[in-house]
Write a protein that holds these residues in place. Structure first.
Motif, PDB file in Angstrom:
ATOM      1  N   ALA A  44      50.539  13.282  73.232  1.00  0.00           N
ATOM      2  CA  ALA A  44      51.444  14.116  72.483  1.00  0.00           C
ATOM      3  C   ALA A  44      52.369  13.448  71.723  1.00  0.00           C
ATOM      4  CB  ALA A  44      52.397  14.820  73.553  1.00  0.00           C
ATOM      5  N   GLY A  47      49.769  11.876  68.563  1.00  0.00           N
ATOM      6  CA  GLY A  47      48.865  12.780  67.894  1.00  0.00           C
ATOM      7  C   GLY A  47      47.632  12.041  67.391  1.00  0.00           C
ATOM      8  N   ASP A  49      43.552  11.309  67.670  1.00  0.00           N
ATOM      9  CA  ASP A  49      42.466  12.074  67.897  1.00  0.00           C
ATOM     10  C   ASP A  49      41.545  11.213  68.990  1.00  0.00           C
ATOM     11  OD1 ASP A  49      40.605  14.205  67.913  1.00  0.00           O
ATOM     12  OD2 ASP A  49      39.501  13.138  66.056  1.00  0.00           O
ATOM     13  N   SER A  53      41.469  15.729  73.603  1.00  0.00           N
ATOM     14  CA  SER A  53      42.866  15.801  73.586  1.00  0.00           C
ATOM     15  C   SER A  53      43.595  17.205  74.069  1.00  0.00           C
ATOM     16  CB  SER A  53      43.329  15.540  72.040  1.00  0.00           C
ATOM     17  OG  SER A  53      42.986  14.205  71.747  1.00  0.00           O
TER      18      SER A  53
END
Length: 245
Positions: A44, A47, A49, A53
């Motif tokens: 969180a 961000g 990848d 996720s």
């Protein structure tokens, strides 16, 4: 610290025997386990990848302060031991680390060539930050500064070479009894697995104990040579503290 209040935080990078170690401690019967408490908060906040996720964030606690407060808190289910499987890469700058004082911190290491070979099969083009060696060294130093002594280090290669002996030595270092049940667990998913298990845990779900000793270091694609070279000094430094080294 007495067994009745012990929270064992095992700090490793990915692809490092960490899930098998979690299964071994869960198999004791007197130990609750927690699978990668900071994973949702890490995703969180960054961000980045990662496979699954959205599922990881939805299933976990995304507030790192709440996770940090829970780690030294009451043991689940009233069990005398609480084993927390932590990933060093999840402890990004800005996440408070004061909670480390309330834990028995152990560092699980593995040769970076083996880590990179395994990780790259699950997620392409890993970076140094992805495999956690730099962060592991930083956390090791922080714990040593907090406690005034080097924390316990265990090498996954030693565990696989002789699980019974290595776990005996580890338990003695933690001042907890070794139990033979740590050497075996049932195949298949576990109720305490993280939401990411379907992507990452295929091999360990097929296992019922620790794998055989590791062979020679793997041959890697040329593009990974620099990554291993960058990680190796961090591994070598902690290796000198490993139990039995």
């Amino acid at each position: 610290m007495t067994v009745s209040t012990m929270k064992i935080a095992m700090w490793s990078g990915p692809r490092n025997l960490s899930t098998a170690m979690m299964y071994a401690f869960a198999a004791r019967g007197d130990c609750a386990v927690w699978d990668e408490p900071f994973y949702a908060a890490y995703l969180a906040a960054t961000g980045i990848d990662h496979p699954m996720s959205a599922e990881v964030i939805a299933a976990g606690e995304a507030d790192p302060a709440k996770v940090a407060a829970a780690c030294p808190g009451p043991n689940p289910d009233g069990k005398p031991l609480w084993y927390q499987k932590h990933m060093t890469l999840h402890m990004i700058p800005g996440f408070d680390r004061g909670f480390l004082r309330g834990l028995t911190n152990v560092f699980l290491i593995r040769h970076p060539a083996r880590v990179v070979a395994s990780y790259s099969r699950k997620r392409e083009s890993p970076t140094l930050a992805d495999i956690g060696f730099v962060q592991q060294g930083e956390l090791f130093d922080q714990v040593a500064d907090m406690t005034g002594a080097a924390p316990v280090v265990v090498d996954s290669e030693d565990i696989r070479a002789n699980p019974a002996v290595s776990l005996h030595v580890l338990c003695a270092a933690l001042d907890i009894p070794f139990t033979e049940s740590m050497l075996r667990w049932p195949a298949g998913p576990k109720p305490f697995d993280g939401a990411w298990a379907p992507h990452w845990y295929n091999a360990v779900h097929a296992s019922t104990g620790f794998d055989a000793p590791e062979g020679p270091l793997p041959d890697l694609a040329p593009e990974y040579a620099g990554l291993v070279e960058a990680a190796l000094p961090h591994y070598d430094r902690l290796r000198q503290y490993a139990l039995g080294a």
